[in-house]
Design an enzyme around this catalytic site. Structure first.
Site, PDB file in Angstrom:
ATOM      1  N   GLU A 264     -96.620  -3.398 -32.521  1.00 47.86           N
ATOM      2  CA  GLU A 264     -97.808  -4.230 -32.360  1.00 47.86           C
ATOM      3  C   GLU A 264     -97.780  -4.946 -31.018  1.00 47.86           C
ATOM      4  OE1 GLU A 264     -98.677  -5.088 -37.042  1.00 47.86           O
ATOM      5  OE2 GLU A 264     -97.832  -6.723 -35.910  1.00 47.86           O
TER       6      GLU A 264
ATOM      7  N   CYS B 203     -98.794 -10.147 -25.203  1.00 47.96           N
ATOM      8  CA  CYS B 203     -97.485 -10.247 -25.835  1.00 47.96           C
ATOM      9  C   CYS B 203     -97.063  -8.839 -26.222  1.00 47.96           C
ATOM     10  CB  CYS B 203     -97.601 -11.137 -27.072  1.00 47.96           C
ATOM     11  SG  CYS B 203     -96.096 -11.261 -28.032  1.00 47.96           S
TER      12      CYS B 203
ATOM     13  N   CYS C 121     -86.287  -4.760 -35.154  1.00 44.30           N
ATOM     14  CA  CYS C 121     -85.314  -5.603 -34.458  1.00 44.30           C
ATOM     15  C   CYS C 121     -84.039  -5.606 -35.277  1.00 44.30           C
ATOM     16  CB  CYS C 121     -85.848  -7.025 -34.310  1.00 44.30           C
ATOM     17  SG  CYS C 121     -84.811  -8.054 -33.250  1.00 44.30           S
TER      18      CYS C 121
ATOM     19  N   CYS D 286     -82.816 -12.451 -37.621  1.00 46.26           N
ATOM     20  CA  CYS D 286     -83.086 -13.887 -37.717  1.00 46.26           C
ATOM     21  C   CYS D 286     -83.808 -14.135 -39.047  1.00 46.26           C
ATOM     22  CB  CYS D 286     -83.945 -14.365 -36.549  1.00 46.26           C
ATOM     23  SG  CYS D 286     -83.134 -14.119 -34.951  1.00 46.26           S
TER      24      CYS D 286
ATOM     25  N   CYS E 215     -87.855 -14.647 -39.358  1.00 47.27           N
ATOM     26  CA  CYS E 215     -88.720 -13.755 -38.574  1.00 47.27           C
ATOM     27  C   CYS E 215     -89.114 -12.543 -39.399  1.00 47.27           C
ATOM     28  CB  CYS E 215     -87.989 -13.307 -37.312  1.00 47.27           C
ATOM     29  SG  CYS E 215     -88.954 -12.154 -36.322  1.00 47.27           S
TER      30      CYS E 215
ATOM     31  N   CYS F 270     -96.556 -15.779 -33.859  1.00 49.64           N
ATOM     32  CA  CYS F 270     -95.136 -15.514 -33.586  1.00 49.64           C
ATOM     33  C   CYS F 270     -94.396 -15.116 -34.838  1.00 49.64           C
ATOM     34  CB  CYS F 270     -94.423 -16.755 -33.076  1.00 49.64           C
ATOM     35  SG  CYS F 270     -95.077 -17.361 -31.567  1.00 49.64           S
TER      36      CYS F 270
HETATM   37  N1  SAH Z   1     -86.267 -11.322 -29.884  1.00 45.04           N
HETATM   38  C1  SAH Z   1     -86.849 -12.255 -28.955  1.00 45.04           C
HETATM   39  C2  SAH Z   1     -88.362 -12.191 -28.880  1.00 45.04           C
HETATM   40  C3  SAH Z   1     -89.127 -12.182 -30.166  1.00 45.04           C
HETATM   41  S1  SAH Z   1     -90.001 -13.411 -30.929  1.00 45.04           S
HETATM   42  C4  SAH Z   1     -86.396 -13.653 -29.274  1.00 45.04           C
HETATM   43  O1  SAH Z   1     -85.691 -13.831 -30.266  1.00 45.04           O
HETATM   44  O2  SAH Z   1     -86.689 -14.565 -28.518  1.00 45.04           O
HETATM   45  C5  SAH Z   1     -90.718 -14.637 -30.051  1.00 45.04           C
HETATM   46  C6  SAH Z   1     -90.460 -16.042 -30.680  1.00 45.04           C
HETATM   47  O3  SAH Z   1     -91.051 -16.224 -31.984  1.00 45.04           O
HETATM   48  C7  SAH Z   1     -88.977 -16.303 -30.843  1.00 45.04           C
HETATM   49  O4  SAH Z   1     -88.661 -17.595 -30.387  1.00 45.04           O
HETATM   50  C8  SAH Z   1     -88.832 -16.219 -32.342  1.00 45.04           C
HETATM   51  O5  SAH Z   1     -87.671 -16.882 -32.759  1.00 45.04           O
HETATM   52  C9  SAH Z   1     -90.107 -16.857 -32.822  1.00 45.04           C
HETATM   53  N2  SAH Z   1     -90.383 -16.590 -34.241  1.00 45.04           N
HETATM   54  C10 SAH Z   1     -89.930 -15.576 -35.000  1.00 45.04           C
HETATM   55  N3  SAH Z   1     -90.413 -15.664 -36.260  1.00 45.04           N
HETATM   56  C11 SAH Z   1     -91.190 -16.752 -36.297  1.00 45.04           C
HETATM   57  C12 SAH Z   1     -91.998 -17.343 -37.319  1.00 45.04           C
HETATM   58  N4  SAH Z   1     -92.081 -16.806 -38.526  1.00 45.04           N
HETATM   59  N5  SAH Z   1     -92.676 -18.456 -37.001  1.00 45.04           N
HETATM   60  C13 SAH Z   1     -92.631 -18.972 -35.758  1.00 45.04           C
HETATM   61  N6  SAH Z   1     -91.902 -18.444 -34.755  1.00 45.04           N
HETATM   62  C14 SAH Z   1     -91.192 -17.343 -35.019  1.00 45.04           C
END
Ligand code: SAH
Length: 356
Positions: free
Chosen positions: A93, A106, A113, A117, A120, A334
């Site tokens: 996406e 974006c 991934c 985390c 996420c 995000c």
């Molecule tokens: N892998 C990279 C880029 C991906 S995500 C990273 O970890 O930075 C971009 C941002 O969105 C990251 O800071 C991630 O931690 C955040 N993110 C992921 N899931 C989220 C959620 N459910 N709500 C808000 N932010 C989230």
């Protein structure tokens, strides 16, 4: 797949190498890059300033392979999410976020991934593979040339961990910032990482992009849980690496992303810890209200708790913003990007077994 070279995989240096390999002069690479990326022309026959013999060779040996747009979902606020299908039927996406004077794209860097985390939704899908440089830059190409979006900024904040796919990411960044292609200033490209420390040092050698780091916790104990890569590269390694990344220029700052999870990482004492942790780093802090997704156990911090947290950081002298959630009505916010991933990490299977 055809096995033909995908011209989108080539940044300027790689295109020059191809010219030499084809027995042509390297400067034709400039025209090739300009045709494809600046003008959006993918048919070699139309590239009239390339010599006939070169065009013939390119037609025979190369292609411009673009993902298919499966569908487009515009949100009420103008944010638009696209689902793209790659030749092996994997799906990723990308999201366009229009603002008065900016257009931010974006982009995804991997199919799924591997970092897991806990907050996420991409992580829940598991991991399949890296994107090629061509698949990375194709997202920018599609947005600009096929979908007609204005692009002033690109953020590597979609699906995937860009530093786990460094070589392809660097090639794509080279094209984003190339005057013959997308002409974005280096600081208008932001790479967001959860902190793969050795790759961060390597990136610093080759690029000056803006750095955003997914911090999310002020200490190792909590960060080990939320961002498991922290067990491998803990804060005492991550923080100096980030400081080094911006050390060459007094105006540069690290943007720390901090997702606001109710009663998990949003207490005043944690804000204080954060100010101590970041005291020696030129920093901006971006608080991200948690975007829920089906199945998650986390809740978003209340607006009051987010404001209190922000005030704490601001009083300690940190520029602290609260990220506006955009596109959440189409799951484009995000951490909500999922695509369709054939999980090779067998994470889904492990989860099902664990709960059985
Ligand atoms: N892998 C990279 C880029 C991906 S995500 C990273 O970890 O930075 C971009 C941002 O969105 C990251 O800071 C991630 O931690 C955040 N993110 C992921 N899931 C989220 C959620 N459910 N709500 C808000 N932010 C989230």
């Amino acid at each position: 797949m055809s096995g033909l070279l995908n011209l989108l995989d080539l940044d300027r240096t790689a295109a020059e190498a191809l010219m030499v390999q084809l027995g042509e002069r390297p400067f034709h690479a400039r025209n090739l890059i300009r045709w494809i990326h600046k003008r959006g022309v993918t048919d070699v026959a139309q590239m009239t300033d390339l010599p006939q013999a070169l065009r013939a060779a390119l037609q025979q040996q190369t292609q411009v392979l673009l993902p298919e747009v499966v569908f487009q979902q515009p949100a009420l606020d103008g944010t638009t999410k696209w689902l793209l299908q790659l030749p092996d039927e994997q799906r990723i996406e990308m999201v366009h976020i229009p603002e008065a004077k900016r257009g931010t794209l974006c982009v995804s860097s991997q199919v799924g991934c591997a970092l897991d985390c806990t907050f996420c939704s991409t992580a829940q899908q598991g991991f399949n593979r890296n994107l090629s440089a061509g698949e990375l830059i194709a997202q920018v190409w599609l947005a600009r040339h096929r979908l007609g979006r204005k692009l002033t900024n690109v953020v590597l904040m979609g699906m995937g961990e860009p530093l786990a796919n460094l070589a392809a990411v660097v090639r794509a960044i080279n094209l984003m910032t190339d005057d013959l292609a997308y002409m974005l200033g280096q600081t208008r490209v932001t790479l967001s990482t959860s902190g793969i420390v050795p790759a961060l040092y390597r990136l610093r050698e080759v690029s000056n992009v803006s750095l955003a780091v997914s911090l999310h916790a002020p200490d190792n104990d909590l960060r080990d849980q939320l961002v498991p890569i922290n067990r491998k590269y803990p804060l005492e390694q991550l923080i100096p690496a980030c400081r080094a990344f911006v050390a060459n220029d007094k105006r540069r700052k690290v943007t720390w992303e901090y997702v606001m999870l109710d009663q998990v990482n949003d207490a005043p004492a944690q804000a204080r810890q954060l100010t101590r942790l970041l005291a020696q780093v030129p920093s901006k802090i971006n608080l991200i209200p948690f975007n829920p997704f089906p199945g998650t156990l986390y809740r978003t911090s209340s607006p009051e708790r987010i404001l209190a947290f922000q005030q704490h950081l601001q009083q300690a002298g940190f520029v602290t913003t609260i990220r506006k959630t955009r596109g959440d009505d189409v799951a484009a916010a995000c951490g909500q990007l999922v695509g369709r991933v054939q999980d090779r990490s067998r994470r889904q299977q492990q989860r099902t077994q664990a709960t059985a």
